[in-house]
Design an enzyme around this catalytic site. Structure first.
Site: not given
Length: 485
Positions: A308, A358
């Site tokens: 991340d 998404h």
């Protein structure tokens, strides 16, 4: 003598008679579905001495425990769906518009109740008079505002029709199970606050955003959120300007990610991880490692790299070092990485993208996938890409009570990020846009999850053939390949 359900015990098989009669009458059929499934859920709870659903303040937070068997969870889902359809059918088309009004009034009331801290001012047990509650709420504002008792009463009594609060004696207010949960659980309170103060204004600004920016915009700072909050910044950049907003969103996300629909247990139990042996799994965009830690606890042979942005990777490393035992910690590595850049790890067996794509419009999502292709090429047939995200159903393919929640997620992605959830054909098109060799091998949707697991492999030159493709197309038409429970 009539039984509990009003079916005479002396009339033979009353339940069977009701079911037969209901076949020609939709209202009766739906009522029978409600009755049958309510009995299944209630009997399961009773057999295990578990509390029955109740609006009382000490009522259970969930109808069923998370370890309830699939048959009972399906009965609960069928009960909810039949009850929703029964209401809609009984109300009829003429009542459609009037029944929209409570929805936005509930949001307005929830926003007000949160603003004046009513959930915490009502005692955890017992009751409080409206007069005393109005005085306490006025005092909470530091005397800057006076809360009229009549307005408080109007707002609370509207909220009561949605099972928020109770009035067990005239003019005295007490908690219901739902309002007590909002008072007790800080993350649930943050969830409610975020939905009422952020999500609702954003949704209402959707048309204005399309008028201002064009409905076809895919820019992250040309969204309904930008209109609602008068900012030119993308969502996360704007949120970062205010630490209180950031903290509220964190609480909201903690509650969302621990809810049944997106619980990490569906990732753990929905894929044959044990078959991978001592494989290396790269959790791309894995935040602080929640998913990887759950997998590491369940599968002691797997190794993980959690990637991340630098701050999240550092926070995950620090939290894991402070809380995890050595056998798990030794199999976790936290690595700074921006997934919009090429993937640096080229020897992994699985690259996991959970709740990532998404958030992004198609051209960015395709670029994220392209950055993984060289890593998949490095190990050829030994590497897999595993995407965990929503696969939108066709209308009517799943219960309406489930579909409407998934559609909310789709609209939220559009309104906040100019992205969208994807149906199966859109997922295939996205993979093809990233690289024509990316092949969707299987899709599994665990029961109770709003997300599916999509297993993708990189096909080599000349692999695959027309016969295989035709067979897969046939299986998709039969409905037994694309989504399996």
């Amino acid at each position: 003598m009539p039984g509990k359900l009003g079916i005479s015990k002396e009339s033979g098989d009353g339940a069977a008679a009701l079911q037969t009669a209901s076949a020609s009458f939709p209202l009766e059929e739906l009522a029978w579905q409600c009755t049958k499934n309510a009995i299944a859920v209630s009997q399961y709870l009773s057999a295990r001495d578990l509390p029955q659903p109740s609006h009382e303040p000490d009522g259970p937070s969930n109808t069923l425990p998370k370890d309830a068997p699939p048959s009972v969870r399906r009965a609960r889902q069928s009960l909810i769906d039949a009850a929703l359809q029964l209401f809609q059918l009984a109300a009829g088309p003429s009542e459609f518009i009037p029944n929209l009004a409570p929805g936005f009034q509930y949001v307005a009331c929830l926003t007000w109740l949160l603003r004046y801290d009513i959930f915490h001012l009502v005692p955890a047990s017992g009751t409080i008079s409206y007069q005393d509650l109005a005085a306490a709420a006025s005092k909470r504002t530091g005397g800057a505002e006076s809360i009229p008792e009549t307005r408080l009463k109007s707002i609370v009594r509207m909220a009561m029709t949605a099972a928020l609060f109770r009035e067990p004696e005239p003019n005295h207010l007490g908690h219901s199970a739902t309002s007590a949960l909002l008072a007790r659980e800080a993350d649930v309170h943050s969830w409610a606050s975020y939905l009422s103060t952020r999500s609702a204004p954003t949704a209402l600004a959707m048309t204005a955003a399309h008028d201002r920016f064009t409905p076809a915009s895919v820019s992250k700072n040309e969204t309904a959120y930008n209109v609602a909050f008068a900012t030119n910044l993308p969502f996360f950049d704007h949120l970062a300007l205010n630490p209180a907003d950031t903290a509220e969103f964190a609480g909201y996300m903690r509650n969302v990610t621990t809810s049944e629909a997106v619980d990490v247990k569906h990732l753990v139990g929905g894929y044959p991880w044990a078959d991978l042996g001592s494989a290396l799994v790269v959790d791309v965009g894995g935040s602080t490692g929640n998913a990887a830690i759950a997998l590491a606890k369940a599968f002691p042979d797997l190794q993980f790299i959690v990637q991340d942005l630098p701050d999240n990777a550092a926070a995950g490393r620090e939290a894991a070092s402070a809380s995890l035992p050595a056998p798990i910690l030794s199999r976790l590595t936290f690595q700074p990485h921006d997934f919009t850049t090429p993937q640096p790890v080229t020897n992994a067996d699985v690259y996991l993208l959970r709740m990532i794509l998404h958030d992004w419009p198609d051209h960015v999502a395709a670029a994220i996938l392209k950055n993984l292709v060289p890593a998949l090429e490095a190990k050829k047939k030994q590497s897999k890409l595993l995407i965990m995200d929503t696969v939108l159903p066709a209308p009517g393919q799943v219960p309406r009570s489930v579909e409407r929640i998934v559609r909310v997620r789709d609209l939220t992605m559009m309104q906040v990020f100019n992205s969208h959830e994807r149906d199966l054909e859109q997922w295939k098109a996205l993979l093809a846009a990233a690289d024509g060799r990316l092949r969707l091998r299987r899709v599994v949707e665990p029961f109770g999850s709003t997300m599916a697991l999509l297993e993708v492999e990189l096909e080599g030159e000349g692999e695959g053939n027309k016969e295989e493709e035709e067979e897969e197309d046939k299986e998709e038409e039969d409905g037994n390949w694309d989504i399996s429970g």
